[in-house]
Enzyme design. Structure first.
Site, PDB file in Angstrom:
ATOM      1  N   HIS A  42     -24.838  14.098   3.312  1.00 18.78           N
ATOM      2  CA  HIS A  42     -24.362  15.371   3.820  1.00 18.78           C
ATOM      3  C   HIS A  42     -22.870  15.264   4.114  1.00 18.78           C
ATOM      4  O   HIS A  42     -22.300  14.171   4.077  1.00 18.78           O
ATOM      5  CB  HIS A  42     -25.147  15.782   5.084  1.00 18.78           C
ATOM      6  CG  HIS A  42     -25.078  14.818   6.208  1.00 18.78           C
ATOM      7  ND1 HIS A  42     -26.137  14.037   6.607  1.00 18.78           N
ATOM      8  CD2 HIS A  42     -24.060  14.480   7.026  1.00 18.78           C
ATOM      9  CE1 HIS A  42     -25.780  13.269   7.617  1.00 18.78           C
ATOM     10  NE2 HIS A  42     -24.509  13.521   7.897  1.00 18.78           N
TER      11      HIS A  42
HETATM   12  P1  TYD Z   1     -29.441  12.987  10.035  1.00 18.50           P
HETATM   13  O1  TYD Z   1     -28.058  13.339  10.470  1.00 18.50           O
HETATM   14  O2  TYD Z   1     -30.064  13.764   8.938  1.00 18.50           O
HETATM   15  O3  TYD Z   1     -29.528  11.428   9.698  1.00 18.50           O
HETATM   16  P2  TYD Z   1     -28.767  10.526   8.631  1.00 18.50           P
HETATM   17  O4  TYD Z   1     -27.458  11.151   8.312  1.00 18.50           O
HETATM   18  O5  TYD Z   1     -28.612   9.241   9.325  1.00 18.50           O
HETATM   19  O6  TYD Z   1     -29.617  10.366   7.434  1.00 18.50           O
HETATM   20  O7  TYD Z   1     -30.353  13.042  11.329  1.00 18.50           O
HETATM   21  C1  TYD Z   1     -31.720  12.660  11.327  1.00 18.50           C
HETATM   22  C2  TYD Z   1     -32.455  13.511  12.350  1.00 18.50           C
HETATM   23  O8  TYD Z   1     -31.967  13.278  13.667  1.00 18.50           O
HETATM   24  C3  TYD Z   1     -32.313  14.997  12.073  1.00 18.50           C
HETATM   25  O9  TYD Z   1     -33.566  15.600  12.334  1.00 18.50           O
HETATM   26  C4  TYD Z   1     -31.309  15.464  13.119  1.00 18.50           C
HETATM   27  C5  TYD Z   1     -31.503  14.489  14.254  1.00 18.50           C
HETATM   28  N1  TYD Z   1     -30.262  14.229  14.998  1.00 18.50           N
HETATM   29  C6  TYD Z   1     -30.099  14.722  16.281  1.00 18.50           C
HETATM   30  O10 TYD Z   1     -30.986  15.406  16.830  1.00 18.50           O
HETATM   31  N2  TYD Z   1     -28.945  14.453  16.950  1.00 18.50           N
HETATM   32  C7  TYD Z   1     -27.956  13.716  16.394  1.00 18.50           C
HETATM   33  O11 TYD Z   1     -26.904  13.486  17.059  1.00 18.50           O
HETATM   34  C8  TYD Z   1     -28.108  13.214  15.059  1.00 18.50           C
HETATM   35  C9  TYD Z   1     -27.034  12.394  14.394  1.00 18.50           C
HETATM   36  C10 TYD Z   1     -29.285  13.487  14.396  1.00 18.50           C
END
Ligand code: TYD
Length: 134
Positions: A50
């Protein structure tokens, strides 16, 4: 210009071991609003995929290693993260992916804003479309 912006942190410490300090507006180029970390990432599982509209982050691999890929919509660059004294700046509008996590990898991320799902761009096609319209 390289997409990989590294920040070198001073390593303090003595015979007891090392200590690294991250401070807002000093060696981290923004006011810190949030800290999170990834642990126990399963073998062969990549993360990220992302970009953020406004959020700026610094990632530090405090243990183990992983491969960070940055993509500005035109070119792609990779860097192995394996040093607790080196940060990688994840700027706004930078598609990023993390791959090849070692079992002991702890990836610490310092963020300029609180969590906001509306700030995420999770479709690569949308990301490229937005870059071309900026
Ligand atoms: P995501 O940002 O998609 O993870 P990555 O980039 O590491 O693959 O986040 C995973 C899940 O955690 C998603 O459901 C959103 C949640 N999340 C939060 O609630 N707060 C946060 O600060 C972060 C980074 C993620």
């Amino acid at each position: 210009m390289s997409l990989i912006k590294l920040i070198e942190f001073d390593v303090l410490g003595d015979e007891r071991g090392q200590l690294v300090v991250l401070e807002a507006m000093k060696n981290v180029p923004f006011e810190i609003k949030r800290v999170y970390y990834l642990t126990g990432t399963k073998a062969g599982v990549p993360r990220g995929f992302h970009a953020h509209k406004e959020l700026v982050q610094v990632a530090v691999c405090v243990s183990g290693k992983c491969l960070m890929i940055m993509d500005d919509g035109v070119k792609k660059e990779k860097v192995w993260m394996s040093s607790p004294s080196q940060g990688v700046l994840i700027d706004r509008m930078m598609w990023h992916e993390m791959h090849e996590f070692s079992a002991d990898c702890v990836l610490l991320v310092i963020a300029s804003e609180l969590y906001d799902e509306n700030d995420y761009i999770r479709s690569y096609a949308d990301f490229v479309g937005m870059i071309n319209n900026e």
